[in-house]
Design a protein around this motif. Sequence first.
Motif, short mmCIF file in Angstrom:
data_model
loop_
_atom_site.label_atom_id
_atom_site.label_comp_id
_atom_site.label_asym_id
_atom_site.label_seq_id
_atom_site.Cartn_x
_atom_site.Cartn_y
_atom_site.Cartn_z
N LEU A 152 0.83 -1.20 0.00
CA LEU A 152 0.00 0.00 0.00
C LEU A 152 0.87 1.25 0.00
O LEU A 152 0.61 2.22 -0.73
CB LEU A 152 -0.93 -0.01 1.22
CG LEU A 152 -1.87 1.20 1.36
CD1 LEU A 152 -2.82 1.30 0.18
CD2 LEU A 152 -2.66 1.10 2.67
N GLU A 153 1.92 1.23 0.81
CA GLU A 153 2.81 2.40 0.88
C GLU A 153 3.51 2.63 -0.46
O GLU A 153 3.62 3.77 -0.91
CB GLU A 153 3.84 2.19 2.00
CG GLU A 153 4.71 3.42 2.22
CD GLU A 153 5.58 3.28 3.45
OE1 GLU A 153 6.63 3.94 3.50
OE2 GLU A 153 5.21 2.51 4.36
N SER A 154 3.96 1.55 -1.09
CA SER A 154 4.64 1.72 -2.38
C SER A 154 3.68 2.24 -3.44
O SER A 154 4.05 3.07 -4.27
CB SER A 154 5.26 0.39 -2.82
OG SER A 154 4.25 -0.58 -3.08
N VAL A 155 2.44 1.76 -3.41
CA VAL A 155 1.43 2.25 -4.37
C VAL A 155 1.14 3.73 -4.13
O VAL A 155 1.08 4.54 -5.07
CB VAL A 155 0.13 1.42 -4.26
CG1 VAL A 155 -0.99 2.08 -5.06
CG2 VAL A 155 0.37 0.00 -4.75
N ALA A 158 3.99 5.88 -5.31
CA ALA A 158 4.03 5.97 -6.77
C ALA A 158 2.97 6.93 -7.29
O ALA A 158 3.16 7.56 -8.34
CB ALA A 158 3.83 4.58 -7.38
N HIS A 159 1.89 7.04 -6.56
CA HIS A 159 0.79 7.90 -7.01
C HIS A 159 0.74 9.24 -6.27
O HIS A 159 -0.23 9.99 -6.44
CB HIS A 159 -0.55 7.18 -6.83
CG HIS A 159 -0.75 6.03 -7.78
ND1 HIS A 159 -0.21 4.79 -7.54
CD2 HIS A 159 -1.41 5.94 -8.96
CE1 HIS A 159 -0.54 3.97 -8.53
NE2 HIS A 159 -1.27 4.65 -9.41
N ILE A 160 1.73 9.51 -5.44
CA ILE A 160 1.70 10.74 -4.64
C ILE A 160 1.51 11.99 -5.50
O ILE A 160 0.70 12.86 -5.16
CB ILE A 160 2.95 10.84 -3.76
CG1 ILE A 160 2.73 10.05 -2.46
CG2 ILE A 160 3.29 12.30 -3.41
CD1 ILE A 160 3.89 10.04 -1.51
N SER A 478 3.61 13.67 4.66
CA SER A 478 4.47 12.94 5.61
C SER A 478 4.98 11.64 5.00
O SER A 478 6.10 11.22 5.25
CB SER A 478 3.69 12.65 6.91
OG SER A 478 2.67 11.70 6.67
N VAL A 479 4.15 11.01 4.14
CA VAL A 479 4.58 9.80 3.45
C VAL A 479 5.66 10.14 2.43
O VAL A 479 6.66 9.46 2.26
CB VAL A 479 3.39 9.10 2.78
CG1 VAL A 479 3.86 7.95 1.89
CG2 VAL A 479 2.42 8.58 3.83
N ALA A 480 5.42 11.26 1.71
CA ALA A 480 6.34 11.64 0.64
C ALA A 480 7.71 12.01 1.19
O ALA A 480 8.73 11.74 0.56
CB ALA A 480 5.76 12.82 -0.14
N TRP A 481 7.76 12.63 2.38
CA TRP A 481 9.04 13.12 2.92
C TRP A 481 9.55 12.29 4.08
O TRP A 481 10.67 12.48 4.53
CB TRP A 481 8.86 14.55 3.40
CG TRP A 481 8.51 15.50 2.29
CD1 TRP A 481 7.29 15.95 1.92
CD2 TRP A 481 9.43 16.11 1.38
NE1 TRP A 481 7.36 16.79 0.85
CE2 TRP A 481 8.67 16.91 0.50
CE3 TRP A 481 10.83 16.06 1.23
CZ2 TRP A 481 9.27 17.66 -0.52
CZ3 TRP A 481 11.40 16.81 0.21
CH2 TRP A 481 10.63 17.58 -0.64
N GLY A 482 8.74 11.33 4.56
CA GLY A 482 9.13 10.65 5.79
C GLY A 482 9.89 9.36 5.60
O GLY A 482 10.21 8.68 6.56
N GLY A 483 10.19 8.94 4.39
CA GLY A 483 10.92 7.69 4.18
C GLY A 483 9.98 6.51 4.18
O GLY A 483 8.79 6.64 4.37
#
Length: 486
Positions: A152-155, A158-160, A478-483
């Motif tokens: 889910l995180e990788s998806v 990718a769609h961020i 936060s997902v985009a910048w948080g690793g």
Amino acid sequence: MIDLPGLTKVAVEGQSESIVQDIENMVRSYVDKPNCIILAISPANQDIATSDAIKLSKEVDPTGERTFGVLTKLDLMDKGTNALDVLEGRAYRLQNPWVGIVNRSQADINRKVDMISAREKEREYFETSPDYAHLSSRMGSGYLAKLLSQHLESVIKAHIPSITATINKTIDELESELDIIGRAVAADPGAQLYTILDLCRAFDRVFKEHLDGGRSGGDRIYGVFDHKLPAAFKKLSFDRYLSVQNVKKVVSEADGYQPHLMAPEQGYRRLIEKGINYFRGPAEATVDAVHVVLKDLVRKSIGETEQLRRFPTLQAAIATAANEALERFREDGRSTALRLVDMEAAYVTVEFFRKLPQDPPADAPASKAGGKPSAEPAAAPPPDRYGDGHFRSIASNVSQYIRMVGDELLQKIPKAAVHCQVREAKRSLLNHFYVQMGKKEAGEFGHMLDEDPAMMERRQQCFKRLELYKSARDEVDSVAWGGSSR
């Protein structure tokens, strides 16, 4: 996470005959979505080839990119059998790995075995199983949760960019909608008065746009002048009014007890005055037609002023004030248009009749070639001033004059309507309303800003959605910048 019902084969007692198709349609409505992760769950003690979940997931996700296969009831398989062909991808290959799990049995549920104990029991099962021990690190509910979270995180990552763009667009739309709906009304009377005047100015701008061509509707006024007024003039029938009998009657009555000697001037004047009065009807109708258009534009402008929609009481007050002003403008327009007609009837343009051909005097002698008077009688008798031909000539002259006046009034009546009605509506439609507002008590402003309950609910919903989307934007950031560590 959406827990969908299992696909059914037949309707059991008490269920609708359509339940099989209804459930499949509902499940499809979710798994069809390209951003949906499909958890295709099948019992291990059944042939995977008959799995409805796998069949449906293959239809909607033929590449298998978003499908995760899950086998349950591994502990209930017949002795001497296992599900290794499926779990190791030989029986049916998926792009993502198969995961086997062992859930609580009904006996465990009845004994109230908690989830922590159940997960520990599941872990022990895989670690001690002779069939699945070598796969134990990739089996169980804990591993499935971790696997799904990572996917889910990788998806999402990718769609961020597209997700962020969608969220930002929605936030902009919601903020624009809130700007149109308006914020909550201030409690301060001064701020309330400012809000009322600002809303009035917004309405006035829309109304002027209609008149000036920025919005449709103002052209209908030109239609009144260009089509309705000329058509009304053409419908005026002067044939009966200027018939020989009526002309003779009017001329005779104008002469009194002494018949006219030469030209029947008083008869001419009466015929002209009464004939021109025929134009009063079309003049009034023109003013009324312009009034109807202006009233309709007021109604449309109130409806098109977005900021006003939340205040039905203020809408009604503006409509009343505007229509009262239009009534005053109509009265002024009517009196001005009728005055133009009356002025034409009151003063006859003498030069028009002086240019008409005159009958020869009754006693004028005929001239010889030398130009000297002749003692012989005139060759032709003098015209009969009391015959039908004479009255027909009068009728023709009057008709020409009335037509000339009508042509002039076709130009003047529209000017009166524009000056008294359209121009004043643009300049001072709400002036009287502003004066009235200045005389109101401070406590009355709040009543005028009573909101439509539906609009208040709409604002609340819009505000809640806006807060949710802003929170979502923060989460995505936060997902985009948080690793990727979780």
